[in-house]
Write a protein that holds these residues in place. Structure first.
Motif, short mmCIF file in Angstrom:
data_model
loop_
_atom_site.label_atom_id
_atom_site.label_comp_id
_atom_site.label_asym_id
_atom_site.label_seq_id
_atom_site.Cartn_x
_atom_site.Cartn_y
_atom_site.Cartn_z
N UNK A 1 6.71 2.72 6.54
CA UNK A 1 7.56 3.68 6.66
C UNK A 1 6.80 5.02 6.39
N UNK A 2 6.92 6.07 7.03
CA UNK A 2 6.30 7.20 6.96
C UNK A 2 7.32 8.48 6.94
N UNK B 1 0.90 19.39 8.48
CA UNK B 1 1.90 18.47 8.23
C UNK B 1 1.34 17.75 6.61
N UNK B 2 2.17 17.65 6.07
CA UNK B 2 1.95 16.51 4.86
C UNK B 2 2.73 15.52 4.53
N UNK B 3 2.59 14.67 3.71
CA UNK B 3 3.61 13.68 3.67
C UNK B 3 2.93 12.44 2.97
N UNK C 1 10.88 18.08 9.47
CA UNK C 1 10.17 16.91 9.07
C UNK C 1 10.28 15.64 10.24
N UNK C 2 9.46 14.86 9.88
CA UNK C 2 9.52 13.59 10.85
C UNK C 2 9.45 12.21 9.76
N UNK C 3 10.30 11.38 10.30
CA UNK C 3 10.50 10.11 9.75
C UNK C 3 9.97 9.16 10.79
N UNK C 4 9.19 8.06 10.52
CA UNK C 4 8.80 6.89 11.36
C UNK C 4 8.85 5.64 10.53
N UNK C 5 9.22 4.72 11.26
CA UNK C 5 9.33 3.23 10.74
C UNK C 5 9.12 2.29 11.74
N UNK C 6 8.43 1.22 11.33
CA UNK C 6 8.05 0.41 12.34
C UNK C 6 6.95 -0.92 11.94
N UNK C 7 6.18 -1.36 12.80
CA UNK C 7 5.28 -2.34 12.35
C UNK C 7 3.81 -1.92 12.78
N UNK C 8 2.78 -2.37 11.98
CA UNK C 8 1.71 -1.88 11.91
C UNK C 8 0.69 -3.45 12.02
N UNK D 1 0.66 -1.11 0.11
CA UNK D 1 0.03 0.20 -0.09
C UNK D 1 0.80 1.25 -0.06
N UNK D 2 0.19 2.38 -0.51
CA UNK D 2 0.93 3.52 -0.53
C UNK D 2 -0.11 4.55 -0.24
N UNK D 3 0.23 5.63 0.58
CA UNK D 3 -0.88 6.75 0.94
C UNK D 3 -0.26 7.89 0.95
N UNK D 4 -1.10 9.03 0.59
CA UNK D 4 -0.65 10.47 0.93
C UNK D 4 -1.81 10.96 1.81
#
Length: 194
Positions: A81-82, A60-62, A101-108, A34-37
């Motif tokens: 990853x966001x 914020x936007x990303x 900016x903010x970068x986050x990565x992990x599990x869902x 998946x990919x999201x705006x």
């Protein structure tokens, strides 16, 4: 011809004979790439001594990419990853602190409530990029910490979804001041499954 049309009209009203016109859309399994705006509103803060101080609030936007693996018919799990840009800025005279900016990565982990609705939770690592300017000097730094979020996702079609999410990140001690740096964030997104 009129008799044929009348017969078709009568048959379409008889249960069991008519072609189902109100069939539900095929169920979405909430699995796959998946990919999201995303568009959100964030409030970075520092807290200590029982008080919380806002650095500011801004849009914020990303975007986010992830892969949800079906663990069962209702449960998914996978990495994400966001990355989001920020507009938060706090200035006092010629001194400014900006959140870039903010970068986050992990599990869902997601749990389907119906074929078109699911709840999910995320946990991971976050890195906040800060920019400071004072007296003609400018510097940037990253602060890392833990990240968590809760959200709801709704399938619009078999490949398109929308979601809403509330997130919190704690980046730990703010440069030896005894105050912790945090980010509170709400966002809405539109995504695509492949």
């Amino acid at each position: 011809m009129k008799k044929l049309l009348a017969a078709v009209a009568v048959l379409s009203c008889v249960p069991g004979i008519a072609v189902a016109q109100d069939e539900a859309a095929p169920p979405s399994d909430f699995a796959g790439l998946r990919a999201e705006l995303r568009l959100g509103y964030e409030t970075p803060t520092v807290s200590g001594d029982g008080d919380v101080y806002k650095i500011g609030s801004a849009v914020s936007y990303g975007g986010e990419i992830g892969y949800d693996l079906a663990v069962s018919d209702k449960v998914t799990f996978g990495p994400y990853i966001n990355y989001e840009f920020s507009g938060v800025e706090l200035c006092d005279g010629g001194d400014c602190l900006e959140i870039e900016s903010n970068l986050s990565a992990g599990g869902r982990v997601g749990v389907a409530l119906s074929p078109t609705a699911a709840l999910y939770g995320k946990v991971g690592y976050a890195s906040l990029k800060l920019k400071a300017a004072s007296g003609g000097f400018t510097g940037t730094d990253n602060k890392g910490g833990v990240y968590g979020a809760l959200g709801a996702e709704f399938a619009v079609s078999s490949n398109v979804y929308v979601n809403v999410e509330a997130a919190y990140a704690d980046y730990g001690d703010f440069y030896g001041t005894g105050f912790n740096l945090q980010r509170r964030h709400v966002a809405a997104g539109v995504g695509f499954r492949f």
